[in-house]
Design an enzyme around this catalytic site. Structure first.
Site, short mmCIF file in Angstrom:
data_model
loop_
_atom_site.label_atom_id
_atom_site.label_comp_id
_atom_site.label_asym_id
_atom_site.label_seq_id
_atom_site.Cartn_x
_atom_site.Cartn_y
_atom_site.Cartn_z
CG LEU A 7 14.65 0.47 11.13
CD1 LEU A 7 13.38 0.77 11.93
CD2 LEU A 7 15.87 1.05 11.85
NE ARG A 20 4.36 0.37 4.75
CZ ARG A 20 3.34 -0.46 4.80
NH1 ARG A 20 2.47 -0.50 3.83
NH2 ARG A 20 3.19 -1.27 5.83
N PRO A 21 10.66 2.36 4.22
CG PRO A 21 12.20 3.55 5.50
CD PRO A 21 10.75 3.52 5.11
CB ILE A 22 13.24 -2.86 4.28
CG1 ILE A 22 14.08 -2.81 2.99
CG2 ILE A 22 11.79 -3.09 3.97
CD1 ILE A 22 14.16 -4.18 2.32
CB CYS A 59 -0.87 0.02 1.26
SG CYS A 59 -2.30 -1.05 1.17
C1 UD1 Z 1 3.09 -3.48 10.08
C2 UD1 Z 1 1.70 -3.87 9.66
C3 UD1 Z 1 0.91 -2.66 9.22
C4 UD1 Z 1 0.92 -1.61 10.33
C5 UD1 Z 1 2.35 -1.32 10.78
C6 UD1 Z 1 2.41 -0.40 11.99
C7 UD1 Z 1 2.00 -6.10 8.78
C8 UD1 Z 1 1.97 -7.00 7.60
N1 UD1 Z 1 1.79 -4.81 8.56
O1 UD1 Z 1 3.72 -2.91 8.93
O2 UD1 Z 1 -0.42 -3.07 8.95
O3 UD1 Z 1 0.36 -0.42 9.82
O4 UD1 Z 1 3.02 -2.54 11.14
O5 UD1 Z 1 1.71 -0.92 13.04
O6 UD1 Z 1 2.16 -6.55 9.89
N2 UD1 Z 1 10.39 1.93 9.17
C9 UD1 Z 1 11.65 2.37 8.82
N3 UD1 Z 1 12.58 1.44 8.47
C10 UD1 Z 1 12.31 0.12 8.45
C11 UD1 Z 1 11.05 -0.33 8.83
C12 UD1 Z 1 10.08 0.60 9.17
O7 UD1 Z 1 11.91 3.57 8.82
O8 UD1 Z 1 13.23 -0.66 8.14
C13 UD1 Z 1 9.35 2.92 9.54
C14 UD1 Z 1 8.18 2.91 8.54
O9 UD1 Z 1 8.46 3.72 7.43
C15 UD1 Z 1 7.06 3.45 9.38
C16 UD1 Z 1 7.37 2.88 10.77
O10 UD1 Z 1 8.75 2.53 10.76
O11 UD1 Z 1 7.11 4.84 9.44
C17 UD1 Z 1 6.52 1.69 11.16
O12 UD1 Z 1 6.69 0.65 10.24
P1 UD1 Z 1 6.62 -0.88 10.66
O13 UD1 Z 1 6.25 -1.01 12.10
O14 UD1 Z 1 7.84 -1.55 10.17
O15 UD1 Z 1 5.39 -1.37 9.78
P2 UD1 Z 1 5.29 -2.67 8.92
O16 UD1 Z 1 5.95 -3.80 9.61
O17 UD1 Z 1 5.62 -2.37 7.52
#
Ligand code: UD1
Length: 415
Positions: free
Chosen positions: A125, A121-123, A116
């Protein structure tokens, strides 16, 4: 392209069963790779996102059989470790497959995930965590290649309690040498569910549900049967559907504790809530009261409920202030709500909602999964006919949404 057609104005009444959790199912399905054996899962929702995850597992060489909410995965014959790009792009959470694949095979290639469009939404971390476990991570032309001789436990401090990164590190480290400690870990119930499933498989994980998780590596994992937790966001969506229609509904198969931040806000809005062991009753007033909301990591108010709650507040009495702290682009749906007569002003991470008496039916388009569900709720309250287009987004995460709402008395059809 399918759409929902909704004739608004019916008060929802009756009982509905909540399905298994989408966000718990996805990492748990990924975990089935780790045992190289049979995993039987119950209460898995039949939605697009679980279907894609199972499709990927099949392509990687797993044997899958499926009967309603029961799925059997045999990962013994799995050999491939590269996730096809076109499937990876369809779903961001496919990134957790990387942790499970590297955990078992010490090697995986993925591309940048899709999903979505609710923010950058970077990865980073996830990848930082992998590197701390001794995994070489090489990024090249949109591909991420991860490999190592062995995975060695370490301490990983997350800069933000990311749900996906916490899960991915857990998956990558259950078969590692030594102990891994994740600090500032996400505390969401779905992480506790993953811990419980991994432990049932023979892993040694403690601390999920707090911000420190410890994983002691084991040599081997075994066959497992596991029942996935109920979907707290689907439950929240139905509670809000009851609330926006002034309804009286009961949800079965839920964990009330998981809904606590949502329940509190609904009570502030004037809803009467009765909690039983695995069910909850909501009795909504004729007119909801305005409330303020700030999204936060669990146990704060969930970002996945932000659009849905904002929608019920469009017909609340007074002005509500919403602050979205997790994703930076999660207000796209508000433009569609405005087409239905909602009074919303968005400025950065804040939205100001001035309640109106009633929304008006319109032709609107889903912009993301939860934003799409919000438009359905708006349609239930609106005067006249609402057509919600692009419902492919909604089908990713809700099982039989139209049928369940119809059971409660809504006039909704899938076309
Ligand atoms: C999961 C949920 C999603 C929910 C979100 C927050 C699943 C499949 N999806 O998404 O429905 O909205 O948790 O509760 O379980 N971030 C970084 N770097 C990263 C990873 C995340 O900066 O490597 C940031 C993201 O951009 C965002 C925040 O951390 O701003 C939260 O993201 P995250 O908790 O990782 O969400 P998801 O696991 O993608």
């Amino acid at each position: 392209m399918s759409c929902y057609i909704i004739e608004g104005g019916n008060r929802l009444e009756g009982a509905v069963n909540i399905s298994g959790s989408k966000n718990a199912s996805l990492p748990i399905i990924a975990a089935s790779i780790l045992n190289g054996s049979v995993t039987k899962l119950y209460n898995v929702p039949n939605i697009h996102d679980t279907q894609i995850t199972l499709e990927i597992l099949k392509i990687l060489g797993c044997k899958i059989s499926k009967k309603s909410d029961k799925i059997i995965i045999d990962s013994k014959s799995m050999q491939k470790t590269e996730i096809p790009e076109e499937l990876m792009r369809q779903m961001r959470s496919s990134v957790v497959l990387a942790g499970a694949i590297i955990g078992r095979f010490k090697n995986t290639t993925i591309s940048y995930p899709g999903g979505c469009d609710i923010g950058a939404r970077p990865i980073d971390l996830h990848l930082k965590g992998f590197k701390r476990l001794g995994i070489d991570v090489e990024e090249d032309a949109g591909y991420i290649k991860c490999k190592c001789e062995k995975i060695v436990g370490n301490t990983i401090q997350l800069d933000f309690p990311s749900v996906g990164a916490t899960e991915n590190i857990m998956l990558a480290s259950v078969l590692a040498e030594g102990e891994t400690t994740i600090t500032n870990a996400a505390m969401e119930p779905e992480i506790v569910d993953l811990q419980n499933m991994l432990n049932k498989m023979g892993a040694k994980v403690v601390g999920a549900g707090t911000n420190i998780i410890k994983i002691t590596g084991v040599k081997k994992l075994k066959e497992v049967s596991y029942t996935v937790m109920p979907d707290r966001i689907e439950a929240g969506t139905f509670l809000c559907a009851g609330a926006i229609t002034g309804g009286k509904i009961k949800l079965n198969n839920i964990v009330p504790e998981h809904l606590s931040p949502i329940i509190h806000k609904l009570e502030e809005c004037g809803c009467k809530i009765e909690i039983e062991r695995n069910s909850i009753k909501l009795d909504a007033p004729k007119k909801l009261k305005a409330v303020d909301i700030k999204t936060m990591p669990y146990p704060g108010f969930p970002t996945d409920m932000q659009s849905i709650f904002t929608t019920i507040l469009t017909v609340g009495k007074g002005t509500s202030l919403i602050v979205e702290n997790i994703f930076e682009n999660r207000y796209k749906y508000t433009n569609e709500l405005k087409r239905m007569g909602a009074k919303i002003t968005v400025e950065g991470k804040t939205a100001v909602v001035k309640g109106v008496r009633r929304l008006t039916g319109a032709n609107v388009t889903s912009t993301d999964l939860r934003g799409g569900a919000s438009l359905v709720l708006a349609g239930l309250q609106a005067k006249g006919k609402t057509t919600v287009n692009n419902i492919e987004y909604i089908l990713r995460g809700y099982e039989k949404l139209d049928r369940k709402l119809s059971l409660l008395g809504a006039k909704i059809t899938l076309k």
